[in-house]
Design an enzyme around this catalytic site. Structure first.
Site, mmCIF file in Angstrom:
data_model
loop_
_atom_site.group_PDB
_atom_site.id
_atom_site.type_symbol
_atom_site.label_atom_id
_atom_site.label_comp_id
_atom_site.label_asym_id
_atom_site.label_seq_id
_atom_site.Cartn_x
_atom_site.Cartn_y
_atom_site.Cartn_z
ATOM 1 N N GLY A 46 65.922 -23.719 -53.150
ATOM 2 C CA GLY A 46 65.040 -23.892 -54.290
ATOM 3 C C GLY A 46 65.852 -24.424 -55.450
ATOM 4 N N GLN A 51 67.961 -26.685 -64.105
ATOM 5 C CA GLN A 51 69.276 -26.639 -63.436
ATOM 6 C C GLN A 51 69.913 -28.015 -63.321
ATOM 7 O OE1 GLN A 51 67.777 -24.062 -59.979
ATOM 8 N NE2 GLN A 51 69.892 -23.392 -60.220
ATOM 9 N N CYS A 90 72.692 -17.987 -57.096
ATOM 10 C CA CYS A 90 72.102 -19.091 -57.861
ATOM 11 C C CYS A 90 73.080 -20.260 -57.857
ATOM 12 C CB CYS A 90 71.829 -18.628 -59.289
ATOM 13 S SG CYS A 90 71.142 -19.914 -60.351
ATOM 14 N N LEU A 91 72.564 -21.466 -57.615
ATOM 15 C CA LEU A 91 73.439 -22.649 -57.613
ATOM 16 C C LEU A 91 74.124 -22.837 -58.962
ATOM 17 C CD1 LEU A 91 71.097 -25.135 -55.720
ATOM 18 C CD2 LEU A 91 73.111 -23.981 -54.802
ATOM 19 N N HIS A 132 62.430 -16.555 -58.567
ATOM 20 C CA HIS A 132 63.741 -16.942 -59.101
ATOM 21 C C HIS A 132 63.634 -18.291 -59.831
ATOM 22 C CE1 HIS A 132 68.308 -17.268 -58.665
ATOM 23 N NE2 HIS A 132 67.956 -18.500 -58.977
ATOM 24 N N GLU A 133 62.961 -19.259 -59.185
ATOM 25 C CA GLU A 133 62.851 -20.593 -59.790
ATOM 26 C C GLU A 133 61.971 -20.564 -61.038
ATOM 27 O OE1 GLU A 133 65.051 -22.350 -58.821
ATOM 28 O OE2 GLU A 133 65.390 -21.681 -56.780
ATOM 29 N N HIS A 136 63.873 -19.565 -64.016
ATOM 30 C CA HIS A 136 64.675 -20.653 -64.596
ATOM 31 C C HIS A 136 63.883 -21.419 -65.659
ATOM 32 C CE1 HIS A 136 68.526 -20.729 -62.585
ATOM 33 N NE2 HIS A 136 67.992 -20.705 -61.381
HETATM 34 NI NI NI Z 1 69.010 -20.241 -59.591
#
Ligand code: NI
Length: 174
Positions: A46, A51, A90-91, A132-133, A136
């Protein structure tokens, strides 16, 4: 398509509240294509527009059978139930993983890449990814949802050691 640079913890874009998308323009479609390629490149499941430095309410997530990617424009959780705890990463915070408690089931309303209304109900991992997304889009990171002791420990560790860029490629980073 292009692989975009994923913004990391400390980047102000990650803390901004993203703006709604008025219309799905060719530029937005290009962003969706780039985000999809970036998500694959990062081996994520995702990715949210902030991000990659785009402060708009847009996310991409792997679809139900894991074969494709779905773009959701202006997603909103309209119903949720239950509670589930599982480890997240998380990326944008490579190398950090911790258990997060979220709703076990969610129902979302959004627009798709053509601007058409869509509704999604999800449980399990998919429900977690969506929450989660969506966080963001409000400038919220998963570490914000940890208990204060764990959160402070993680923040101190990042401050002292920096982010582990080499640890970004993990099966469960969002
Ligand atoms: Ni994340």
């Amino acid at each position: 398509m292009a692989v975009l640079k994923v913004r990391k913890y400390g980047d102000p874009t990650l803390r901004r509240r993203a703006l709604p998308i008025e219309e799905v323009t060719p530029e937005i479609r290009q962003t969706i294509a780039d985000m999809t390629e970036t998500m694959y490149d990062e081996v994520g499941i995702g990715l949210a527009a902030p991000q990659v430095g785009v402060a708009l309410r847009l996310i991409v997530v792997g679809d139900e059978d894991g074969k494709g990617v779905r773009a959701l424009v202006n997603p909103v959780i309209v119903e949720q139930s239950g509670e589930a705890t599982a480890e997240e990463g998380c990326l944008s915070i490579p190398g950090v993983f911790a258990p997060v408690t979220r709703a076990a089931w969610v129902r979302l309303e959004a627009r798709d890449a053509d601007g058409a209304p869509v509704e999604i109900a999800a449980r399990g991992l998919r429900a977690r990814v969506l929450q989660h997304e969506l966080d963001h889009l409000d400038g919220v990171l998963f570490i914000d949802r940890l208990d204060p002791v764990t959160r402070d420990r993680i923040k101190r560790k990042i401050k002292k050691e920096g982010l582990r860029e080499d640890a970004a490629r993990h099966a469960f980073a969002l």
